[in-house]
Structure formats: C-alpha cells, structure tokens
Write a protein that holds these residues in place. Sequence first.
Motif, PDB file in Angstrom:
ATOM      1  N   TRP A  48       0.826  -1.201   0.000  1.00 50.58           N
ATOM      2  CA  TRP A  48       0.000   0.000   0.000  1.00 50.58           C
ATOM      3  C   TRP A  48       0.861   1.252   0.000  1.00 50.58           C
ATOM      4  CZ3 TRP A  48      -3.326  -2.329   4.420  1.00 50.58           C
ATOM      5  CH2 TRP A  48      -4.263  -3.207   3.875  1.00 50.58           C
ATOM      6  N   GLN A  49       1.989   1.198   0.678  1.00 46.24           N
ATOM      7  CA  GLN A  49       2.876   2.354   0.719  1.00 46.24           C
ATOM      8  C   GLN A  49       3.676   2.488  -0.574  1.00 46.24           C
ATOM      9  OE1 GLN A  49       5.452   2.056   4.094  1.00 46.24           O
ATOM     10  NE2 GLN A  49       3.966   2.956   5.489  1.00 46.24           N
ATOM     11  N   GLY A  50       3.778   1.435  -1.355  1.00 49.72           N
ATOM     12  CA  GLY A  50       4.597   1.439  -2.563  1.00 49.72           C
ATOM     13  C   GLY A  50       4.164   2.483  -3.580  1.00 49.72           C
ATOM     14  N   ASN A  51       2.897   2.842  -3.611  1.00 50.69           N
ATOM     15  CA  ASN A  51       2.400   3.807  -4.584  1.00 50.69           C
ATOM     16  C   ASN A  51       2.633   5.240  -4.150  1.00 50.69           C
ATOM     17  OD1 ASN A  51       1.515   1.656  -6.085  1.00 50.69           O
ATOM     18  ND2 ASN A  51      -0.519   1.648  -5.164  1.00 50.69           N
ATOM     19  N   LYS A  52       3.000   5.454  -2.908  1.00 50.12           N
ATOM     20  CA  LYS A  52       3.190   6.806  -2.405  1.00 50.12           C
ATOM     21  C   LYS A  52       4.541   7.352  -2.850  1.00 50.12           C
ATOM     22  CE  LYS A  52       0.479   6.046   1.753  1.00 50.12           C
ATOM     23  NZ  LYS A  52       0.495   6.058   3.201  1.00 50.12           N
ATOM     24  N   SER A  53       4.644   8.663  -2.932  1.00 51.52           N
ATOM     25  CA  SER A  53       5.910   9.274  -3.304  1.00 51.52           C
ATOM     26  C   SER A  53       6.859   9.350  -2.100  1.00 51.52           C
ATOM     27  CB  SER A  53       5.685  10.673  -3.886  1.00 51.52           C
ATOM     28  OG  SER A  53       5.070  11.485  -2.901  1.00 51.52           O
ATOM     29  N   MET A  54       6.322   9.178  -0.909  1.00 55.03           N
ATOM     30  CA  MET A  54       7.154   9.198   0.290  1.00 55.03           C
ATOM     31  C   MET A  54       6.942   7.897   1.057  1.00 55.03           C
ATOM     32  SD  MET A  54       7.300  12.093   3.198  1.00 55.03           S
ATOM     33  CE  MET A  54       6.629  11.517   4.714  1.00 55.03           C
ATOM     34  N   ARG A  55       8.065   7.199   1.373  1.00 56.38           N
ATOM     35  CA  ARG A  55       7.966   5.953   2.131  1.00 56.38           C
ATOM     36  C   ARG A  55       9.025   5.905   3.214  1.00 56.38           C
ATOM     37  NH1 ARG A  55       9.563   0.929  -1.125  1.00 56.38           N
ATOM     38  NH2 ARG A  55      11.407   2.028  -1.738  1.00 56.38           N
ATOM     39  N   THR A  56       8.664   5.243   4.295  1.00 60.52           N
ATOM     40  CA  THR A  56       9.623   5.000   5.370  1.00 60.52           C
ATOM     41  C   THR A  56      10.298   3.673   5.073  1.00 60.52           C
ATOM     42  OG1 THR A  56       8.212   6.138   6.947  1.00 60.52           O
ATOM     43  CG2 THR A  56       9.887   4.694   7.845  1.00 60.52           C
ATOM     44  N   LEU A  57      11.628   3.703   4.923  1.00 61.16           N
ATOM     45  CA  LEU A  57      12.364   2.489   4.602  1.00 61.16           C
ATOM     46  C   LEU A  57      12.752   1.707   5.853  1.00 61.16           C
ATOM     47  CD1 LEU A  57      14.686   3.850   1.780  1.00 61.16           C
ATOM     48  CD2 LEU A  57      12.530   2.628   1.561  1.00 61.16           C
ATOM     49  N   GLY A  58      12.905   2.388   6.950  1.00 55.78           N
ATOM     50  CA  GLY A  58      13.268   1.701   8.184  1.00 55.78           C
ATOM     51  C   GLY A  58      13.645   2.687   9.264  1.00 55.78           C
ATOM     52  N   GLY A  59      13.856   2.150  10.443  1.00 54.45           N
ATOM     53  CA  GLY A  59      14.233   2.995  11.562  1.00 54.45           C
ATOM     54  C   GLY A  59      14.912   2.170  12.630  1.00 54.45           C
ATOM     55  N   MET A  60      15.568   2.886  13.534  1.00 60.74           N
ATOM     56  CA  MET A  60      16.296   2.209  14.604  1.00 60.74           C
ATOM     57  C   MET A  60      16.303   3.108  15.833  1.00 60.74           C
ATOM     58  SD  MET A  60      20.218   1.084  14.428  1.00 60.74           S
ATOM     59  CE  MET A  60      21.042   0.359  15.779  1.00 60.74           C
ATOM     60  N   ALA A  61      15.921   2.543  16.978  1.00 57.42           N
ATOM     61  CA  ALA A  61      15.943   3.304  18.223  1.00 57.42           C
ATOM     62  C   ALA A  61      17.381   3.432  18.694  1.00 57.42           C
ATOM     63  CB  ALA A  61      15.105   2.610  19.275  1.00 57.42           C
ATOM     64  N   ASN A  65      13.157   7.804  23.431  1.00 60.96           N
ATOM     65  CA  ASN A  65      12.484   8.819  22.619  1.00 60.96           C
ATOM     66  C   ASN A  65      13.392   9.408  21.540  1.00 60.96           C
ATOM     67  OD1 ASN A  65      10.125   8.534  24.141  1.00 60.96           O
ATOM     68  ND2 ASN A  65      10.825  10.044  25.630  1.00 60.96           N
ATOM     69  N   LYS A  66      14.365   8.637  21.082  1.00 64.72           N
ATOM     70  CA  LYS A  66      15.263   9.079  20.017  1.00 64.72           C
ATOM     71  C   LYS A  66      15.450   7.922  19.032  1.00 64.72           C
ATOM     72  CE  LYS A  66      17.880  12.349  22.824  1.00 64.72           C
ATOM     73  NZ  LYS A  66      16.861  12.548  23.787  1.00 64.72           N
ATOM     74  N   SER A  67      15.446   8.242  17.744  1.00 61.80           N
ATOM     75  CA  SER A  67      15.633   7.190  16.747  1.00 61.80           C
ATOM     76  C   SER A  67      16.218   7.769  15.468  1.00 61.80           C
ATOM     77  CB  SER A  67      14.296   6.510  16.437  1.00 61.80           C
ATOM     78  OG  SER A  67      13.427   7.403  15.787  1.00 61.80           O
ATOM     79  N   LEU A  68      16.720   6.858  14.646  1.00 65.08           N
ATOM     80  CA  LEU A  68      17.160   7.199  13.289  1.00 65.08           C
ATOM     81  C   LEU A  68      16.114   6.629  12.337  1.00 65.08           C
ATOM     82  CD1 LEU A  68      20.960   6.348  13.287  1.00 65.08           C
ATOM     83  CD2 LEU A  68      19.933   8.601  13.087  1.00 65.08           C
ATOM     84  N   GLN A  69      15.691   7.429  11.366  1.00 68.60           N
ATOM     85  CA  GLN A  69      14.708   6.982  10.390  1.00 68.60           C
ATOM     86  C   GLN A  69      15.272   7.199   8.993  1.00 68.60           C
ATOM     87  OE1 GLN A  69      11.656   5.576  11.108  1.00 68.60           O
ATOM     88  NE2 GLN A  69      12.231   5.693  13.270  1.00 68.60           N
ATOM     89  N   VAL A  70      15.026   6.231   8.127  1.00 67.96           N
ATOM     90  CA  VAL A  70      15.439   6.341   6.727  1.00 67.96           C
ATOM     91  C   VAL A  70      14.164   6.501   5.909  1.00 67.96           C
ATOM     92  CG1 VAL A  70      16.646   5.237   4.824  1.00 67.96           C
ATOM     93  CG2 VAL A  70      17.440   4.880   7.168  1.00 67.96           C
ATOM     94  N   VAL A  71      14.054   7.635   5.225  1.00 66.17           N
ATOM     95  CA  VAL A  71      12.832   7.981   4.487  1.00 66.17           C
ATOM     96  C   VAL A  71      13.207   8.244   3.036  1.00 66.17           C
ATOM     97  CG1 VAL A  71      10.919   9.627   4.327  1.00 66.17           C
ATOM     98  CG2 VAL A  71      11.856   9.029   6.563  1.00 66.17           C
ATOM     99  N   GLU A  72      12.401   7.691   2.123  1.00 62.17           N
ATOM    100  CA  GLU A  72      12.625   7.911   0.697  1.00 62.17           C
ATOM    101  C   GLU A  72      11.542   8.861   0.172  1.00 62.17           C
ATOM    102  OE1 GLU A  72      13.574   5.308  -3.272  1.00 62.17           O
ATOM    103  OE2 GLU A  72      12.107   4.515  -1.860  1.00 62.17           O
ATOM    104  N   VAL A  73      11.973   9.948  -0.417  1.00 62.79           N
ATOM    105  CA  VAL A  73      11.053  10.901  -1.034  1.00 62.79           C
ATOM    106  C   VAL A  73      11.478  11.015  -2.490  1.00 62.79           C
ATOM    107  CG1 VAL A  73      10.184  13.254  -1.028  1.00 62.79           C
ATOM    108  CG2 VAL A  73      10.812  12.165   1.134  1.00 62.79           C
ATOM    109  N   GLY A  74      10.636  10.491  -3.370  1.00 65.37           N
ATOM    110  CA  GLY A  74      10.986  10.473  -4.790  1.00 65.37           C
ATOM    111  C   GLY A  74      12.193   9.570  -4.995  1.00 65.37           C
ATOM    112  N   ASP A  75      13.264  10.131  -5.551  1.00 61.25           N
ATOM    113  CA  ASP A  75      14.491   9.370  -5.793  1.00 61.25           C
ATOM    114  C   ASP A  75      15.591   9.736  -4.807  1.00 61.25           C
ATOM    115  OD1 ASP A  75      13.373   8.040  -7.932  1.00 61.25           O
ATOM    116  OD2 ASP A  75      13.979   9.577  -9.382  1.00 61.25           O
ATOM    117  N   VAL A  76      15.239  10.384  -3.700  1.00 61.59           N
ATOM    118  CA  VAL A  76      16.218  10.823  -2.713  1.00 61.59           C
ATOM    119  C   VAL A  76      15.908  10.147  -1.378  1.00 61.59           C
ATOM    120  CG1 VAL A  76      17.197  12.816  -1.525  1.00 61.59           C
ATOM    121  CG2 VAL A  76      16.427  13.049  -3.884  1.00 61.59           C
TER     122      VAL A  76
END
Length: 183
Positions: A48-61, A65-76
């Motif tokens: 369902w998220q595959g069609n969106k232009s913005m997706r969350t690829l993963g994250g790590m605590a 209350n602090k984490s690293l998130q990898v987000v894809e927006v378009g081709d970046v």
Amino acid sequence: MNSTDIKLQSPQVEGYIGNVFTILLSLAVIIVLIVLLIRFLSRKNRLWQGNKSMRTLGGMAVGQNKSLQVVEVGDVVYVLGIGDDVTLIDKISDPEQVANLNVLLRQEHQDPVLPIPAPLKSWLKNVTDRNKKQQEIALRNDHEEDHNTANFHELLHAKLERQSDRRARMDQLLNNDDTKEER
C-alpha cells in the motif's frame, strides 16, 4: 493397595500428559499463525505504501524517545534523527546508492529470522548490561580480596618476624641481666 487401584490411576496420568501435550501443540500453532499474520500485514502495508511518493524504509531506536529513520522521497533518501526535534543527518541523492540501499533493506525485510521487538531488545540489553556490571564488580572484588589477602599475609609475616626478633632481643637482654647479676 491392590492391582485394580494401580490400573485406575494409570489412565489419569496418561490423560494428564495428553492434555498438556495438546495444550502445548495448540499454543505453538497459535503462535505460528500470529507470526504469519504479522508478516502478511507487513507485506500488505509495504504494498500500500509502494504507490506513495514518500515511504519510510526503516528505523532504529538509539535512545529513549530518540531514533534514526530512513525515508525515501521520490528518488532521494534522507536519514533523519528523530528526538525532541527532527534533524537531517544525511541526504543520499546518488541513484546508484539509493538502489543499493533499497536492495539491502528489502533483503533485511525478507530474512526468515523474526525481528525482535524493540521493548524486548532493550530489556535484553539491560539484562546483559546488568550481568556484565555484576561480573565486573565480582572480578574487582575478587582481585581486591586477593590483593588484601596478599597484603594481610605480608603484614602477618612481617609482624611475626618482628615478634620473633623482639623475643630474641628479650632473651638476649634477660641473659645479659642474669650474667650481670652473677658477677
């Protein structure tokens, strides 16, 4: 007790063992079904998220209350630090690196090993850290006891030598006093 009493008790024990086995088998089946349902829903969510232009690829605590998130927006791809505020840590715009990162993240999601939930990971880390600290303290205490024991033995030996020296001097002084009185 006669043989009929023993025969009557035997089916009860077998029935009890059978019931325990049935319960454990049922529990295992339920756990497997829950895991399969979670994986199915996870894949559906990614589709369902595959069609969106913005997706969350993963994250790590990385802390409370602090984490690293990898987000894809378009081709970046953006690496974000999430805490009290959102901080941009890195921006990956090279198409080759983005493709490699996507391949790595897909492989990670397709691993047959079940992911450990974050609360369980933190609990395990706390337990192992506590055990390591206790072992370090025990080793330090053992070392200090060995050192203290060695110091005690050295001190005792030195005191005993002084005591024997004192006794020898006292004997010598007494012998000198006795010889003086005889004269």
